[in-house]
Scaffold this active site. Structure first.
Site, PDB file in Angstrom:
ATOM      1  CD  GLU A  44       2.529   0.644 -10.223  1.00  0.00           C
ATOM      2  OE1 GLU A  44       1.573   1.333 -10.014  1.00  0.00           O
ATOM      3  OE2 GLU A  44       2.630  -0.093 -11.414  1.00  0.00           O
ATOM      4  N   GLY A  46       4.172  -3.033  -5.697  1.00  0.00           N
ATOM      5  CA  GLY A  46       2.923  -3.222  -5.712  1.00  0.00           C
ATOM      6  C   GLY A  46       1.722  -3.125  -7.223  1.00  0.00           C
ATOM      7  CB  SER A  52      -0.475   0.092 -12.737  1.00  0.00           C
ATOM      8  OG  SER A  52       0.142  -0.978 -11.986  1.00  0.00           O
ATOM      9  CG  HIS A 117      -1.616   0.666   0.565  1.00  0.00           C
ATOM     10  ND1 HIS A 117      -0.917   1.703  -0.249  1.00  0.00           N
ATOM     11  CD2 HIS A 117      -2.442   0.297  -0.051  1.00  0.00           C
ATOM     12  CE1 HIS A 117      -1.169   1.421  -1.547  1.00  0.00           C
ATOM     13  NE2 HIS A 117      -2.291   0.390  -1.377  1.00  0.00           N
ATOM     14  CG  ASP A 143      -4.307   3.677  -2.336  1.00  0.00           C
ATOM     15  OD1 ASP A 143      -4.487   4.675  -3.212  1.00  0.00           O
ATOM     16  OD2 ASP A 143      -4.181   2.575  -2.712  1.00  0.00           O
TER      17      ASP A 143
END
Length: 250
Positions: A44, A46, A52, A117, A143
């Site tokens: 993952e 970020g 998370s 992002h 996102d």
């Protein structure tokens, strides 16, 4: 093994903060169901407060390794009581950070880009880490609504944005029907100089793309090929409306 859904784990969790839009949670439950009991490798990009990673380690109870990468130096303070969880601090698209990630794991079943992002960062993350996705695995952009926003390097009419790139990949999935008219290099000239297109795109490693509100899911093919339609299979013996179809029976 936890029998809770991702949505239940996220909504009930304590400890480290995790930030997800509500529409992601049931979708992830569906998307990840077949991976739930596997000895998977997950990256993952970020992680911010690190919550998370706690969700993933609970849901993927048989996971082999779970790596989170974040550019924020404060993430060096994230601690986990699970040896499967690793945090790499640095820019995921810089060679030094990439090397530190690959030193931990060289291939992944799932890669989630929840990083800056920014359009260019998303493109670079895809170029750098989709080749590391195992055949049949997933690369997920979270996102993705930021790709419609000028401040994030996007824009609805921005032909250089990551969204425009992924939309072009839709056509590459069906290149067997138009590749004789136009080379894939020419089709992607907006993003790559002729002759510099990444080999994994030219070889046919992209199996499918799914666009949802704010999520893009790119699935890797089990093998590199542009012949994705497969053979024509005609079954049955009675063709009273169109008997010509019987010529395609094998």
């Amino acid at each position: 093994m936890s029998h809770l859904s991702i949505e239940q784990i996220h909504r009930q969790k304590m400890g480290k903060v995790s930030d997800k839009w509500s529409s992601y949670l049931p979708f992830y439950d569906e998307l990840f169901e077949n991976y739930r009991t596997q000895n998977l490798n997950l990256l993952e990009i970020g992680v911010q407060n690190g919550g998370s990673l706690e969700t993933w380690k609970t849901f993927f109870s048989n996971a082999n390794i779970l790596i989170g990468c974040d550019i924020d130096q404060r993430c060096t303070n994230l601690q986990y009581d699970d040896p499967r969880v690793h945090v790499v601090v640095g820019d995921a698209n810089q060679p030094e950070t990439h090397d530190r990630i690959t030193a931990l794991c060289k291939d992944f079943d799932i890669v989630i880009d929840d990083g800056s992002h920014l359009s260019n960062d998303i493109l670079n993350s895809f170029m750098n880490y989709f080749p590391m996705v195992k055949p049949g695995g997933l690369f997920i952009v979270e996102d993705a609504h930021t790709l419609y926003l000028n401040d994030w390097g996007g824009g609805v009419l921005n032909e250089f944005s990551a969204y425009s790139f992924f939309k072009k990949l839709v056509d590459v999935i069906s290149i067997q029907f138009w590749g004789n008219e136009l080379s894939v290099d020419a089709y992607f000239r907006t993003f790559f100089p002729i002759g510099q297109m990444p080999s994994f795109l030219k070889e046919g490693w992209v199996e499918s793309i799914e666009f949802r509100n704010s999520i893009i899911v790119i699935r890797k093919s089990l093998k590199a090929t542009h012949e994705k339609l497969g053979e024509r299979i005609v079954s049955g013996t009675d063709a009273i409306v169109n008997s010509e179809i019987l010529q395609f029976r094998k």
